[in-house]
Design a protein around this motif. Structure first.
Motif, PDB file in Angstrom:
ATOM      1  N   TYR B  35       0.925  -1.109   0.244  1.00 23.52           N
ATOM      2  CA  TYR B  35       0.355  -0.222  -0.476  1.00 23.52           C
ATOM      3  C   TYR B  35       0.750   1.089   0.079  1.00 23.52           C
ATOM      4  CZ  TYR B  35      -4.544  -2.186   1.274  1.00 23.52           C
ATOM      5  OH  TYR B  35      -5.585  -3.175   0.783  1.00 23.52           O
ATOM      6  N   GLN B  37       0.663   5.549   1.315  1.00 25.08           N
ATOM      7  CA  GLN B  37      -0.340   6.317   2.165  1.00 25.08           C
ATOM      8  C   GLN B  37       0.708   7.770   1.434  1.00 25.08           C
ATOM      9  OE1 GLN B  37       0.193   6.231   6.200  1.00 25.08           O
ATOM     10  NE2 GLN B  37      -2.322   6.589   6.037  1.00 25.08           N
ATOM     11  N   LYS B  40      -1.368  13.361   2.896  1.00 26.41           N
ATOM     12  CA  LYS B  40      -3.204  13.216   3.042  1.00 26.41           C
ATOM     13  C   LYS B  40      -3.756  12.328   3.915  1.00 26.41           C
ATOM     14  CE  LYS B  40      -4.262  16.912   0.199  1.00 26.41           C
ATOM     15  NZ  LYS B  40      -4.626  17.400  -1.250  1.00 26.41           N
ATOM     16  N   LYS B  41      -2.694  10.800   3.915  1.00 24.63           N
ATOM     17  CA  LYS B  41      -2.931  10.099   4.844  1.00 24.63           C
ATOM     18  C   LYS B  41      -3.678   9.193   3.542  1.00 24.63           C
ATOM     19  CE  LYS B  41      -1.689  10.955   8.993  1.00 24.63           C
ATOM     20  NZ  LYS B  41      -2.045  11.931  10.423  1.00 24.63           N
ATOM     21  N   PHE B  42      -3.874   8.619   2.049  1.00 19.85           N
ATOM     22  CA  PHE B  42      -4.826   8.063   2.193  1.00 19.85           C
ATOM     23  C   PHE B  42      -3.962   6.923   1.311  1.00 19.85           C
ATOM     24  CE2 PHE B  42      -7.929   6.943  -1.006  1.00 19.85           C
ATOM     25  CZ  PHE B  42      -7.683   6.540  -2.136  1.00 19.85           C
ATOM     26  N   LEU B  43      -4.311   5.800   1.485  1.00 16.98           N
ATOM     27  CA  LEU B  43      -3.809   4.380   1.669  1.00 16.98           C
ATOM     28  C   LEU B  43      -4.295   4.438   0.750  1.00 16.98           C
ATOM     29  CD1 LEU B  43      -4.685   2.770   5.207  1.00 16.98           C
ATOM     30  CD2 LEU B  43      -2.548   3.076   3.753  1.00 16.98           C
ATOM     31  N   ILE B  45      -4.259   0.505  -2.128  1.00 14.28           N
ATOM     32  CA  ILE B  45      -3.512  -0.530  -2.818  1.00 14.28           C
ATOM     33  C   ILE B  45      -2.915  -0.690  -3.787  1.00 14.28           C
ATOM     34  CG2 ILE B  45      -5.476  -1.203  -3.520  1.00 14.28           C
ATOM     35  CD1 ILE B  45      -4.401  -3.922  -2.706  1.00 14.28           C
ATOM     36  N   PHE B  90       3.439   0.491   2.430  1.00 12.54           N
ATOM     37  CA  PHE B  90       2.918  -0.065   3.412  1.00 12.54           C
ATOM     38  C   PHE B  90       2.990  -1.387   3.057  1.00 12.54           C
ATOM     39  CE2 PHE B  90       2.617   2.012   8.028  1.00 12.54           C
ATOM     40  CZ  PHE B  90       1.833   3.432   7.285  1.00 12.54           C
ATOM     41  N   PHE B 105      -0.495  -4.940   8.852  1.00 15.58           N
ATOM     42  CA  PHE B 105       0.855  -3.986   8.713  1.00 15.58           C
ATOM     43  C   PHE B 105       1.594  -4.163   9.137  1.00 15.58           C
ATOM     44  CE2 PHE B 105      -1.721  -2.003   5.442  1.00 15.58           C
ATOM     45  CZ  PHE B 105      -3.135  -2.068   5.849  1.00 15.58           C
ATOM     46  N   GLY B 106       2.559  -4.319   8.094  1.00 21.54           N
ATOM     47  CA  GLY B 106       4.263  -3.526   8.518  1.00 21.54           C
ATOM     48  C   GLY B 106       4.191  -2.201   8.964  1.00 21.54           C
ATOM     49  N   GLU B 107       5.396  -2.273   9.736  1.00 20.21           N
ATOM     50  CA  GLU B 107       5.646  -0.240   9.973  1.00 20.21           C
ATOM     51  C   GLU B 107       5.876   0.262   9.500  1.00 20.21           C
ATOM     52  OE1 GLU B 107       7.567  -1.697  14.693  1.00 20.21           O
ATOM     53  OE2 GLU B 107       8.746  -0.823  13.015  1.00 20.21           O
TER      54      GLU B 107
END
Lengths: 112, 114
Positions: B35, B37, B40-43, B45, B90, B105-107
């Motif tokens: 993913y 990001q 604007k924090k939009f996730l 895929i 991510f 999710f990974g970090e």
């Protein structure tokens, strides 16, 4: 394509106030998930709702799936500073077995 | 033990360079994802692999090439980096379809392109 919408993107509350946010889908969802991402962190799964009208609680958090399975809500009772973060809802885009589509998230800030 | 681990956590590089991000999961899941990001924090895929096979390939520039040597690993190689590639990437894994449940999710790997 299917959209999962969360509006607004930001909300500020005073510590101790209740907070509710909503998630709306353009299509019926087989299930909906909620995630929380702390500042600087990664999304962490909170809950999955599957049944129409389902309500689940986790301590001060209450999650609900709409009767038509096109919307969901997250309610936090008596917010605390530990509740800060971005809350995402996500639903399968093209049916039960398809990829998750995430909403844009709502970032909650809590004034102590 | 970290369930989904990514390396590196931070990556600063110049435009035009090529870079890779690695991901490993020890959950025994068959399905892994990348993913992106944005600021604007939009996730969003990018890719999904199920047991080493590509199953989701979103509209991503072909400068991005995923590779899954085995079902526990999913790497992401990016060629000719551009400013717009700056984001947090991510990796995630989940139980296999049709049991698809939560994503782990990974970090994250924060990529900054200068």
């Amino acid at each position: 394509g299917q959209q999962v919408m969360q509006i607004p993107q930001y909300q500020h509350v005073q510590e101790g106030e209740d907070f509710t946010t909503y998630c709306n889908s353009s299509t019926t969802l087989s299930n909906i998930q909620w995630y929380k991402q702390r500042p600087g962190g990664h999304p962490v799964f909170l809950i999955q709702l599957v049944k129409s009208g389902e309500v689940k609680k986790q301590k001060r958090l209450t999650f609900q799936f709409g009767e038509a399975k096109k919307n969901s809500s997250l309610h936090i009772t008596a917010t605390q500073t530990t509740d800060v973060g971005t809350y995402f809802c996500a639903g399968p885009a093209g049916g039960a077995n398809s990829k998750l589509t995430f909403g844009k998230g709502i970032t909650l800030s809590v004034r102590p | 033990d970290t369930a989904v681990s990514q390396t590196p956590k931070y990556l600063v590089t110049q435009m035009g360079n090529d870079k890779s991000i690695k991901c490993e999961q020890n959950l025994g899941h068959d399905t892994m994802y990348w993913y992106k990001q944005d600021s604007k924090k939009f996730l969003k895929i990018m890719f999904s692999y199920n047991n080493k096979e590509l199953i989701i390939n979103e509209t991503v520039p072909n400068r991005f090439s995923p590779k899954s040597p085995d079902k526990a690993h999913l790497n992401l190689h990016i060629n000719s980096l551009e400013l717009g590639d700056s984001a947090v990437y991510f990796c995630a894994s989940s139980p296999p379809l049709p049991m698809a449940g939560e994503l782990f999710f990974g970090e994250g790997s924060r990529l900054t392109v200068l």
